[in-house]
Design a protein around this motif. Structure first.
Motif, PDB file in Angstrom:
ATOM      1  N   LEU A   1       0.759  -1.125   0.049  1.00 50.30           N
ATOM      2  CA  LEU A   1      -0.180  -0.227   0.182  1.00 50.30           C
ATOM      3  C   LEU A   1       0.797   1.134  -0.008  1.00 50.30           C
ATOM      4  CD1 LEU A   1      -2.593  -1.218   2.750  1.00 50.30           C
ATOM      5  CD2 LEU A   1      -3.042  -1.199   0.123  1.00 50.30           C
ATOM      6  N   ARG A   2       2.027   1.292  -0.026  1.00 43.65           N
ATOM      7  CA  ARG A   2       3.101   2.415   0.208  1.00 43.65           C
ATOM      8  C   ARG A   2       2.988   3.331  -0.900  1.00 43.65           C
ATOM      9  NH1 ARG A   2       7.027   2.045  -3.675  1.00 43.65           N
ATOM     10  NH2 ARG A   2       7.547   0.004  -4.354  1.00 43.65           N
ATOM     11  N   ARG A   3       2.519   3.067  -2.134  1.00 37.41           N
ATOM     12  CA  ARG A   3       2.478   4.080  -2.940  1.00 37.41           C
ATOM     13  C   ARG A   3       0.993   4.963  -2.927  1.00 37.41           C
ATOM     14  NH1 ARG A   3       1.768   1.662  -8.853  1.00 37.41           N
ATOM     15  NH2 ARG A   3      -0.351   0.687  -8.382  1.00 37.41           N
ATOM     16  N   LEU A   4       0.136   4.545  -1.929  1.00 39.70           N
ATOM     17  CA  LEU A   4      -1.110   5.115  -1.771  1.00 39.70           C
ATOM     18  C   LEU A   4      -0.921   6.281  -0.655  1.00 39.70           C
ATOM     19  CD1 LEU A   4      -3.655   2.310  -2.021  1.00 39.70           C
ATOM     20  CD2 LEU A   4      -2.976   3.826  -4.046  1.00 39.70           C
ATOM     21  N   PRO A   5      -1.561   7.121  -0.802  1.00 42.80           N
ATOM     22  CA  PRO A   5      -1.438   8.397   0.228  1.00 42.80           C
ATOM     23  C   PRO A   5      -2.374   8.104   1.602  1.00 42.80           C
ATOM     24  CG  PRO A   5      -2.966   9.227  -1.359  1.00 42.80           C
ATOM     25  CD  PRO A   5      -2.375   7.749  -1.838  1.00 42.80           C
ATOM     26  N   ILE A   6      -1.861   6.764   2.193  1.00 43.15           N
ATOM     27  CA  ILE A   6      -2.620   6.541   3.250  1.00 43.15           C
ATOM     28  C   ILE A   6      -1.887   5.967   4.447  1.00 43.15           C
ATOM     29  CG2 ILE A   6      -4.553   5.512   1.946  1.00 43.15           C
ATOM     30  CD1 ILE A   6      -3.402   2.618   2.557  1.00 43.15           C
ATOM     31  N   GLU A   7      -2.420   6.001   5.504  1.00 42.29           N
ATOM     32  CA  GLU A   7      -1.648   5.619   6.799  1.00 42.29           C
ATOM     33  C   GLU A   7      -2.422   4.268   7.144  1.00 42.29           C
ATOM     34  OE1 GLU A   7      -1.378   6.668  11.486  1.00 42.29           O
ATOM     35  OE2 GLU A   7      -1.303   8.449   9.620  1.00 42.29           O
ATOM     36  N   PHE A   8      -1.414   3.041   7.399  1.00 43.90           N
ATOM     37  CA  PHE A   8      -2.082   1.951   7.608  1.00 43.90           C
ATOM     38  C   PHE A   8      -2.575   1.941   9.225  1.00 43.90           C
ATOM     39  CE2 PHE A   8      -1.141  -2.041  10.046  1.00 43.90           C
ATOM     40  CZ  PHE A   8      -1.991  -2.856   9.526  1.00 43.90           C
ATOM     41  N   VAL A   9      -3.830   1.576   9.516  1.00 41.22           N
ATOM     42  CA  VAL A   9      -4.146   1.549  10.835  1.00 41.22           C
ATOM     43  C   VAL A   9      -4.391   0.052  11.440  1.00 41.22           C
ATOM     44  CG1 VAL A   9      -5.863   2.084  12.299  1.00 41.22           C
ATOM     45  CG2 VAL A   9      -5.295   3.639  10.573  1.00 41.22           C
TER      46      VAL A   9
ATOM     47  N   VAL B   1      -6.979   8.092   5.600  1.00 46.47           N
ATOM     48  CA  VAL B   1      -6.690   8.988   4.492  1.00 46.47           C
ATOM     49  C   VAL B   1      -7.501  10.269   4.445  1.00 46.47           C
ATOM     50  CG1 VAL B   1      -8.558   7.680   3.110  1.00 46.47           C
ATOM     51  CG2 VAL B   1      -6.626   8.560   1.917  1.00 46.47           C
ATOM     52  N   SER B   2      -6.737  11.193   3.962  1.00 44.02           N
ATOM     53  CA  SER B   2      -7.481  12.385   4.075  1.00 44.02           C
ATOM     54  C   SER B   2      -8.523  12.444   2.830  1.00 44.02           C
ATOM     55  CB  SER B   2      -6.618  13.666   3.696  1.00 44.02           C
ATOM     56  OG  SER B   2      -6.146  13.628   2.243  1.00 44.02           O
TER      57      SER B   2
ATOM     58  N   MET C   1      -7.380  -2.924  -4.189  1.00 44.96           N
ATOM     59  CA  MET C   1      -6.480  -3.893  -3.416  1.00 44.96           C
ATOM     60  C   MET C   1      -7.048  -4.358  -1.992  1.00 44.96           C
ATOM     61  SD  MET C   1      -3.160  -1.347  -3.710  1.00 44.96           S
ATOM     62  CE  MET C   1      -1.982  -2.354  -2.848  1.00 44.96           C
ATOM     63  N   CYS C   2      -8.155  -3.652  -1.487  1.00 46.86           N
ATOM     64  CA  CYS C   2      -8.523  -3.766  -0.248  1.00 46.86           C
ATOM     65  C   CYS C   2     -10.035  -3.720  -0.382  1.00 46.86           C
ATOM     66  CB  CYS C   2      -8.037  -3.154   0.852  1.00 46.86           C
ATOM     67  SG  CYS C   2      -6.307  -3.423   1.049  1.00 46.86           S
ATOM     68  N   PRO C   3     -10.931  -4.338  -0.980  1.00 42.52           N
ATOM     69  CA  PRO C   3     -12.196  -4.121  -1.393  1.00 42.52           C
ATOM     70  C   PRO C   3     -12.996  -4.534   0.053  1.00 42.52           C
ATOM     71  CG  PRO C   3     -11.764  -6.100  -2.359  1.00 42.52           C
ATOM     72  CD  PRO C   3     -10.430  -5.637  -1.811  1.00 42.52           C
ATOM     73  N   TRP C   4     -12.596  -5.026   0.867  1.00 43.38           N
ATOM     74  CA  TRP C   4     -13.427  -5.263   2.322  1.00 43.38           C
ATOM     75  C   TRP C   4     -13.135  -4.178   3.192  1.00 43.38           C
ATOM     76  CZ3 TRP C   4      -9.304  -8.121   0.068  1.00 43.38           C
ATOM     77  CH2 TRP C   4      -8.147  -7.826   0.454  1.00 43.38           C
ATOM     78  N   LEU C   5     -12.432  -3.324   2.947  1.00 44.56           N
ATOM     79  CA  LEU C   5     -12.261  -2.196   3.994  1.00 44.56           C
ATOM     80  C   LEU C   5     -13.567  -1.971   4.758  1.00 44.56           C
ATOM     81  CD1 LEU C   5      -9.935   0.382   2.400  1.00 44.56           C
ATOM     82  CD2 LEU C   5      -9.454  -1.136   4.332  1.00 44.56           C
ATOM     83  N   ALA C   6     -13.415  -1.844   6.245  1.00 45.78           N
ATOM     84  CA  ALA C   6     -14.335  -1.321   7.061  1.00 45.78           C
ATOM     85  C   ALA C   6     -14.446   0.216   7.457  1.00 45.78           C
ATOM     86  CB  ALA C   6     -14.663  -2.340   8.298  1.00 45.78           C
ATOM     87  N   GLN C   7     -13.321   0.749   7.570  1.00 50.79           N
ATOM     88  CA  GLN C   7     -13.045   1.867   8.174  1.00 50.79           C
ATOM     89  C   GLN C   7     -11.977   2.551   7.518  1.00 50.79           C
ATOM     90  OE1 GLN C   7     -12.071   1.590  12.255  1.00 50.79           O
ATOM     91  NE2 GLN C   7     -14.056   0.709  12.955  1.00 50.79           N
ATOM     92  N   LEU C   8     -12.419   4.026   6.907  1.00 54.85           N
ATOM     93  CA  LEU C   8     -11.513   5.045   6.354  1.00 54.85           C
ATOM     94  C   LEU C   8     -11.250   6.055   7.348  1.00 54.85           C
ATOM     95  CD1 LEU C   8     -12.826   4.900   2.867  1.00 54.85           C
ATOM     96  CD2 LEU C   8     -10.816   3.882   3.662  1.00 54.85           C
TER      97      LEU C   8
END
Length: 128
Positions: free
Chosen positions: A86-94, A106-107, A121-128
């Motif tokens: 996920l490093r090339r995405l502007p997110i912080e892993f939680v 993610v902002s 990459m992660c279609p199951w995400l529950a929280q952003l």
């Protein structure tokens, strides 16, 4: 950013099954089996977390602390693997939930620029 090409069609189908039934362990365990058949340690991690958080084994019961030790041993290297994916995405892993990345920060501006790739990459995400 374009859609991540690193996943096979079969793996994307497994992702879709998880996203379609995110509260069930069955599609996660199917993915875990698929990963294990390919020698990927993520398969064991998914299995361990599903067992730990599926309420079958509770703290203090036989086997719980062994699962907890195994989860801890597997989580550190797998967190690094996911962070690399996920490093090339502007997110912080939680965090993880039942073996898969479940929460990211993610902002709103960055989300608008990376949503398609993130959910591929992660279609199951529950929280952003």
């Amino acid at each position: 950013m374009g859609i991540v090409p690193d996943y096979s069609g079969e793996e994307l189908d497994l992702f879709a099954a998880i996203a379609d039934d995110p509260l069930s362990d069955t599609p996660r365990l199917n993915y875990a089996d698929w990963l294990s058949e390919r020698g990927d340690p993520l398969g064991e991690f998914i299995r361990v977390q599903c067992e730990m958080y599926g309420s079958d084994v509770l703290p203090g019961q036989p086997g719980y602390y062994e699962l907890e030790r195994r989860e801890d041993a597997l989580s550190r290297p797998l967190e690094q693997i996911w962070e690399e994916r996920l490093r090339r995405l502007p997110i912080e892993f939680v965090g993880f939930e039942r073996g898969l990345v479940d929460r990211v920060f993610v902002s709103p501006k960055d989300f608008a620029n990376c949503a398609e790739e993130l959910f591929a990459m992660c279609p199951w995400l529950a929280q952003l």
